[in-house]
Scaffold this motif. Structure first.
Motif, PDB file in Angstrom:
ATOM      1  N   GLN A   1       7.857  -0.863  -8.082  1.00  0.00           N
ATOM      2  CA  GLN A   1       6.847  -1.550  -8.878  1.00  0.00           C
ATOM      3  C   GLN A   1       6.484  -2.907  -8.291  1.00  0.00           C
ATOM      4  O   GLN A   1       5.391  -3.392  -8.494  1.00  0.00           O
TER       5      GLN A   1
ATOM      6  N   ASP B   1       4.643  -5.155   3.473  1.00  0.00           N
ATOM      7  CA  ASP B   1       3.331  -4.502   3.553  1.00  0.00           C
ATOM      8  C   ASP B   1       3.471  -2.991   3.719  1.00  0.00           C
ATOM      9  O   ASP B   1       2.741  -2.212   3.102  1.00  0.00           O
TER      10      ASP B   1
ATOM     11  N   VAL C   1       4.666  -1.475   0.334  1.00  0.00           N
ATOM     12  CA  VAL C   1       3.588  -1.469  -0.661  1.00  0.00           C
ATOM     13  C   VAL C   1       2.606  -0.339  -0.358  1.00  0.00           C
ATOM     14  O   VAL C   1       2.176   0.389  -1.259  1.00  0.00           O
ATOM     15  N   ALA C   2       2.275  -0.167   0.921  1.00  0.00           N
ATOM     16  CA  ALA C   2       1.355   0.916   1.301  1.00  0.00           C
ATOM     17  C   ALA C   2       1.964   2.276   0.984  1.00  0.00           C
ATOM     18  O   ALA C   2       1.283   3.167   0.454  1.00  0.00           O
TER      19      ALA C   2
ATOM     20  N   ALA D   1       4.289   2.902  -1.283  1.00  0.00           N
ATOM     21  CA  ALA D   1       4.403   3.033  -2.737  1.00  0.00           C
ATOM     22  C   ALA D   1       3.064   3.437  -3.356  1.00  0.00           C
ATOM     23  O   ALA D   1       3.024   4.237  -4.300  1.00  0.00           O
ATOM     24  N   GLU D   2       1.967   2.904  -2.841  1.00  0.00           N
ATOM     25  CA  GLU D   2       0.646   3.241  -3.368  1.00  0.00           C
ATOM     26  C   GLU D   2       0.299   4.712  -3.133  1.00  0.00           C
ATOM     27  O   GLU D   2      -0.346   5.335  -3.967  1.00  0.00           O
ATOM     28  N   THR D   3       0.727   5.264  -2.003  1.00  0.00           N
ATOM     29  CA  THR D   3       0.409   6.661  -1.717  1.00  0.00           C
ATOM     30  C   THR D   3       1.322   7.637  -2.434  1.00  0.00           C
ATOM     31  O   THR D   3       0.999   8.815  -2.519  1.00  0.00           O
ATOM     32  N   ARG D   4       2.441   7.156  -2.952  1.00  0.00           N
ATOM     33  CA  ARG D   4       3.421   8.076  -3.546  1.00  0.00           C
ATOM     34  C   ARG D   4       3.751   7.734  -4.986  1.00  0.00           C
ATOM     35  O   ARG D   4       4.883   7.938  -5.431  1.00  0.00           O
ATOM     36  N   ARG D   5       2.841   7.171  -5.703  1.00  0.00           N
ATOM     37  CA  ARG D   5       3.098   6.841  -7.114  1.00  0.00           C
ATOM     38  C   ARG D   5       3.567   8.071  -7.854  1.00  0.00           C
ATOM     39  O   ARG D   5       2.953   9.126  -7.791  1.00  0.00           O
TER      40      ARG D   5
END
Length: 167
Positions: free
Chosen positions: A110, A154, A157-158, A160-164
């Motif tokens: 998160q 970075d 974060v990238a 994490a955004e693709t694997r929510r």
């Protein structure tokens, strides 16, 4: 399941671990030294103020001895800290006697935060903090060079955004 040969260390996840910067040893030594000095002074204060007998000085002596043992173990403790990026998660490890291995799934992250205190900043290092919804799975990777911490932040974060996962 076969047992490991005697004398070999069992590693739960074989592979290449990334370690923290050797400069982090200075940070850990300074914080251990300051903590030990404060604890020793705090236990010696009542004996000094109230003029208690010689036996009360055993407590500050014991605290000082424990602090010295902590200082002696600091280099090994710092070398035990590491992390590894796998396909779906980040694996973090630390500890000598009480080892901790934490896998943080990319989809559950998160917050990825970089923190820099004064001593850490003076050495060009940073702390990377990973927060998930589960309080027990929060991970702090100390002693990373600033450029590596920013790059890792970075990248995480990238990912994490693709694997929510269900957020």
């Amino acid at each position: 399941m076969t047992a490991a040969p005697t004398g070999q260390r069992l590693d739960p996840v074989p592979g290449e671990w990334r370690r923290v910067s050797p400069k982090y040893l200075v940070v850990d030594l300074v914080s251990t030294l300051i903590g030990g000095a404060i604890a020793t002074a705090a236990t010696a204060l009542p004996a000094t103020l109230f003029g208690w007998g010689v036996w009360w000085w055993l407590l500050p002596a014991a605290v000082a001895l424990v602090s010295l043992v902590g200082l002696a173990l600091t280099p090994r403790r710092v070398r035990s800290i590491g992390y590894r990026l796998r396909d779906d998660d980040l694996l973090f490890r630390r500890g000598i006697m009480f080892q901790r291995f934490v896998a943080v799934p990319f989809g559950r992250m998160q917050l990825v935060d970089i923190t820099r205190g004064p001593i850490v900043r003076a050495l060009g290092l940073a702390e990377l903090k990973l927060v998930t919804a589960a309080a027990s799975s929060g991970v702090v990777i100390p002693g990373l060079p600033l450029a590596e911490a920013e790059e890792l932040r970075d990248h995480l974060v990238a990912l994490a955004e693709t694997r929510r996962a269900g957020l």
